[in-house]
Design a protein around this motif. Structure first.
Motif, PDB file in Angstrom:
ATOM      1  N   VAL A 198       0.689  -1.232  -0.051  1.00 50.30           N
ATOM      2  CA  VAL A 198       0.094   0.265  -0.113  1.00 50.30           C
ATOM      3  C   VAL A 198       0.926   1.216  -0.066  1.00 50.30           C
ATOM      4  O   VAL A 198       2.023   1.370   0.739  1.00 50.30           O
ATOM      5  N   THR A 199       0.536   2.168  -0.623  1.00 45.32           N
ATOM      6  CA  THR A 199       1.254   3.500  -0.796  1.00 45.32           C
ATOM      7  C   THR A 199       0.237   4.517  -0.477  1.00 45.32           C
ATOM      8  O   THR A 199      -1.117   4.622  -0.567  1.00 45.32           O
ATOM      9  N   VAL A 222       4.398   7.191   2.305  1.00 51.18           N
ATOM     10  CA  VAL A 222       4.449   5.988   2.982  1.00 51.18           C
ATOM     11  C   VAL A 222       4.260   4.966   1.930  1.00 51.18           C
ATOM     12  O   VAL A 222       3.406   4.721   1.070  1.00 51.18           O
ATOM     13  N   THR A 223       5.179   4.131   1.906  1.00 48.97           N
ATOM     14  CA  THR A 223       5.180   2.923   1.203  1.00 48.97           C
ATOM     15  C   THR A 223       5.327   1.698   2.060  1.00 48.97           C
ATOM     16  O   THR A 223       6.331   1.364   2.676  1.00 48.97           O
ATOM     17  N   MET A 224       4.198   1.014   2.126  1.00 47.12           N
ATOM     18  CA  MET A 224       4.333  -0.326   3.019  1.00 47.12           C
ATOM     19  C   MET A 224       4.588  -1.648   2.085  1.00 47.12           C
ATOM     20  O   MET A 224       3.831  -1.714   1.300  1.00 47.12           O
ATOM     21  N   LEU A 265      -3.472   0.429  -3.416  1.00 43.76           N
ATOM     22  CA  LEU A 265      -3.246  -0.968  -2.786  1.00 43.76           C
ATOM     23  C   LEU A 265      -2.731  -1.692  -4.242  1.00 43.76           C
ATOM     24  O   LEU A 265      -3.454  -1.886  -5.327  1.00 43.76           O
ATOM     25  N   TYR A 266      -1.724  -2.458  -4.307  1.00 49.54           N
ATOM     26  CA  TYR A 266      -1.320  -3.361  -5.184  1.00 49.54           C
ATOM     27  C   TYR A 266      -1.276  -4.807  -4.662  1.00 49.54           C
ATOM     28  O   TYR A 266      -0.835  -5.012  -3.600  1.00 49.54           O
ATOM     29  N   SER A 279      -3.706  -6.645  -9.742  1.00 53.66           N
ATOM     30  CA  SER A 279      -4.620  -5.713  -9.611  1.00 53.66           C
ATOM     31  C   SER A 279      -4.217  -4.501  -8.716  1.00 53.66           C
ATOM     32  O   SER A 279      -3.297  -4.644  -7.855  1.00 53.66           O
ATOM     33  N   THR A 280      -4.454  -3.375  -9.230  1.00 54.16           N
ATOM     34  CA  THR A 280      -4.130  -2.090  -8.527  1.00 54.16           C
ATOM     35  C   THR A 280      -5.363  -1.302  -8.319  1.00 54.16           C
ATOM     36  O   THR A 280      -6.128  -0.934  -9.140  1.00 54.16           O
TER      37      THR A 280
END
Length: 636
Positions: A198-199, A222-224, A265-266, A279-280
């Motif tokens: 998730v970004t 934020v990049t989780m 969300l990726y 899926s994005t």
């Protein structure tokens, strides 16, 4: 559970920390009766079955005591652990005669690996999102409270309940079956192997004394990283858990007031960006708020463009739920279900594509916020019970275009209430219909702009209240059906405050027994139809069949002979004469007429007509009799 007197330990701890800050750490004076005892609780009790909401992981409680008068740090009590359950005991010895603020912060971690850094000296908690290596867990849950003692004069025994300073964001999908390959997935990802990342943008610094994010600190990117889905055997998605299964859960530090954030969300079949995501899902302006959950759900793997967003209060019971809809079908479903619904600013929806123009009945207590545009065409929105609010927040639009016959975008019936504010409404039909229609209902309008070719508002019975609205209609007796801009009939009680009404055929018509319109300020204008030499403009106010118009103030500009007309232009011999006009104020560019006696309307009792000199627009006004000036009660 751990009980401790922390005073001596706190003083010892502070002896070695004065070099860390220029702020003086003041030890509390000894003596006095300043014993302060707290039972500190987490809010998860009773909700252990709700996803990620039991609060059990936040075992470490940190505290800081400040002087309430100047916010100086007084002491840093020793950390306390929630050894079992959801509460613990804290005892402090504070000096009597002073007022204190005590900040509490609980989280699952301690030591160098802690995502959260609690700084008593800096009065902050900071978040290091890079340390969230597996964010689909409760390892990053946290809780906070600020307690003010008041002036300590006796022992204090009190309870403190902590709440989350973060938002929890949950992603759920309906097209996932554990261990089964998702259809149409070129990369062959199975549900068992699926990972997500998730970004977002979020805050990284929390102010212990304000209880909010630090406003002077900018949001951070934020990049989780990719993480496995939450354990389906332990966690159930908080909305329709039989249908939706967890893809992801994460925490973001956000303001305590309602705000929005863009999220992406990726979903992937491997922990890598080397191949495209299967899926994005991008959500713009998702509602977030500290101590609330935001739930994003739909068929996110196979149809990532369509989803719903809701927000739950306190991670427990739904409250202030917001469904963010981006398709016409989702909007139609949401309207019949009710609740808080939002059409984002970048979205245009055509309800005509959903149900072929059938009426959509809105559920009671629906709050529809339209930041984008909604076209109803013949898919009319109807309020038949309770109260419904439509709010455009100054940017939204409702249209009715693309259908050959008359339509009514907004309708209210049978003592229900329709509230419309901060929005524009446009219709294209010139063969009948109303932009806003009532049959025995109640209409409340504020800061609404209507552009139409027939009735802007048709209020048949019930009530109508309009404030600071603009109503424009080019309806006329040469093209298509013709009507006044606002029609008040069948006993409707109407009030217009500081409105602008512009028409050709006419401004306001009020008719039938017990129908009354009260005008307080604003401008009411009619104008001729461009290109025609015979009469097309009629009256700013037209009174018929026992209707009543009470004019307290306002400007009346007629494109024909009269500003106020009481009678019946079509079949005067069938007219039922009534009270007509009650004139207590206003400025007029033309005279008035009472068709029954062929005289101008007299001013109301206690008022008089007065000529206006030196004004290029207005010739007459109505004023109280005690004011001086030229008086006449027979103006034409």
């Amino acid at each position: 559970m751990k009980k401790t007197d922390l005073f001596l330990m706190a003083v010892a701890a502070m002896a070695g920390m004065t070099s860390c800050s220029n702020e003086e750490v003041v030890a509390p004076a000894t003596g006095g009766d300043g014993n302060v005892n707290f039972t500190v609780s987490l809010p998860g009790s009773g909700f252990a079955t709700r996803a990620f909401a039991d609060g059990m992981s936040a075992e470490h409680l940190q505290m800081a005591v400040y002087d309430a008068e100047n916010d100086n740090l007084v002491m840093i009590p020793e950390e306390v652990q929630f050894n079992s359950g959801l509460s613990t005991q804290v005892s402090l010895n504070l000096a009597a005669g002073r007022n204190y603020k005590i900040a509490f912060f609980a989280n699952p971690q301690a030591g160098d690996g802690n995502v959260y850094t609690f700084s008593a000296v800096g009065k902050t908690v900071t978040v290091d999102y890079k340390k969230m290596t597996d964010y689909n867990s409760t390892d990053y849950d946290c809780f906070y409270a600020l307690y003010e003692t008041g002036v300590v004069s006796a022992p204090i025994n009190d309870n403190v309940t902590l709440t989350r300073p973060v938002a929890q964001v949950n992603w759920g999908t309906s097209d996932l079956e554990e261990g089964v390959v998702v259809d149409d997935n070129a990369y062959g990802a199975s549900a068992a192997k699926l990972v997500t990342k998730v970004t977002a943008k979020a805050y990284s610094t929390f102010d212990l004394l304000s209880g909010d994010v630090k406003g002077d600190v900018e949001e951070v990117d934020v990049t989780m990283p990719y993480s496995a889905r939450p354990d389906a055997t332990k966690e159930t998605f908080p909305v329709e858990s039989e249908t939706y299964k967890y893809l992801s859960m994460h925490y973001l530090l956000v303001p305590k007031a309602n705000s929005v954030v863009d999220l992406t969300l990726y979903a992937h079949n491997e922990d890598s960006d080397a191949t495209p995501a299967m899926s994005t899902v991008t959500v713009t302006n998702a509602p977030v708020q500290a101590n609330y959950r935001t739930n994003i759900y739909g068929a996110l793997l196979t149809n990532p463009a369509e989803f719903t967003v809701t927000k739950d209060k306190n991670f427990t019971e739904p409250d202030n739920n917001i469904k963010v809809v981006r398709t016409a079908a989702a909007l139609a479903d949401a309207l019949t279900e009710g609740g808080e619904i939002e059409v984002p600013e970048d979205v245009e929806l055509d309800l005509q594509t959903v149900n072929g123009g059938q009426e959509i009945e809105l559920a009671d207590n629906t709050v529809l916020t339209i930041k984008g545009a909604v076209n109803t065409a013949r898919a009319q929105l109807a309020v038949k019970e309770g109260t419904v609010t439509v709010d455009g927040e100054g940017v939204g639009k409702i249209t009715s275009v693309g259908f050959a016959t008359a339509s009514r975008p907004l309708n209210v019936y049978d003592d229900a209430t329709l509230i419309v504010k901060n929005i524009s409404v446009e219709t294209e039909q010139n063969n009948g219909g109303s932009a806003i229609y009532s049959e025995g209902g109640n209409i409340e309008l504020e800061s609404v702009t209507v552009d139409c070719h027939n009735f802007a508002v048709a209020a048949n019975g019930g009530t109508l209240k309009a404030k600071k609205c603009i109503f424009n209609s080019d309806s006329n007796n040469k093209i298509g059906a013709h009507s006044y801009t606002i029609d008040v009939t069948k006993g409707c009680v109407a009030e217009l405050n500081d409105c602008e009404v512009n028409g050709i055929q006419g401004g306001i018509s009020v008719g039938n027994e017990n129908s009354i319109v009260t005008i307080n300020g604003g401008t009411y204008t009619t104008r001729p139809l461009e290109g025609y030499t015979d009469q097309t403009a009629f009256y700013p106010v037209y009174i018929f069949d026992k209707g009543v118009a009470v004019i307290n103030s306002g400007d009346f500009i007629s494109g024909c002979e009269y500003t106020i007309f009481n009678g019946n232009n079509d079949v005067p011999e069938l007219y039922t004469w009534g009270n007509g006009a009650c004139l207590k104020g206003g400025r007029y560019n033309k005279g008035t007429i009472d068709q029954e006696n062929k005289l101008a309307y007299p001013a109301a009792e206690g008022y008089k007509w007065e000529a206006i000199d030196g004004d290029d627009t207005f010739k007459w006004k109505v004023v109280p009799k005690e004011e001086s000036g030229t008086n006449s009660n027979n103006l034409k």
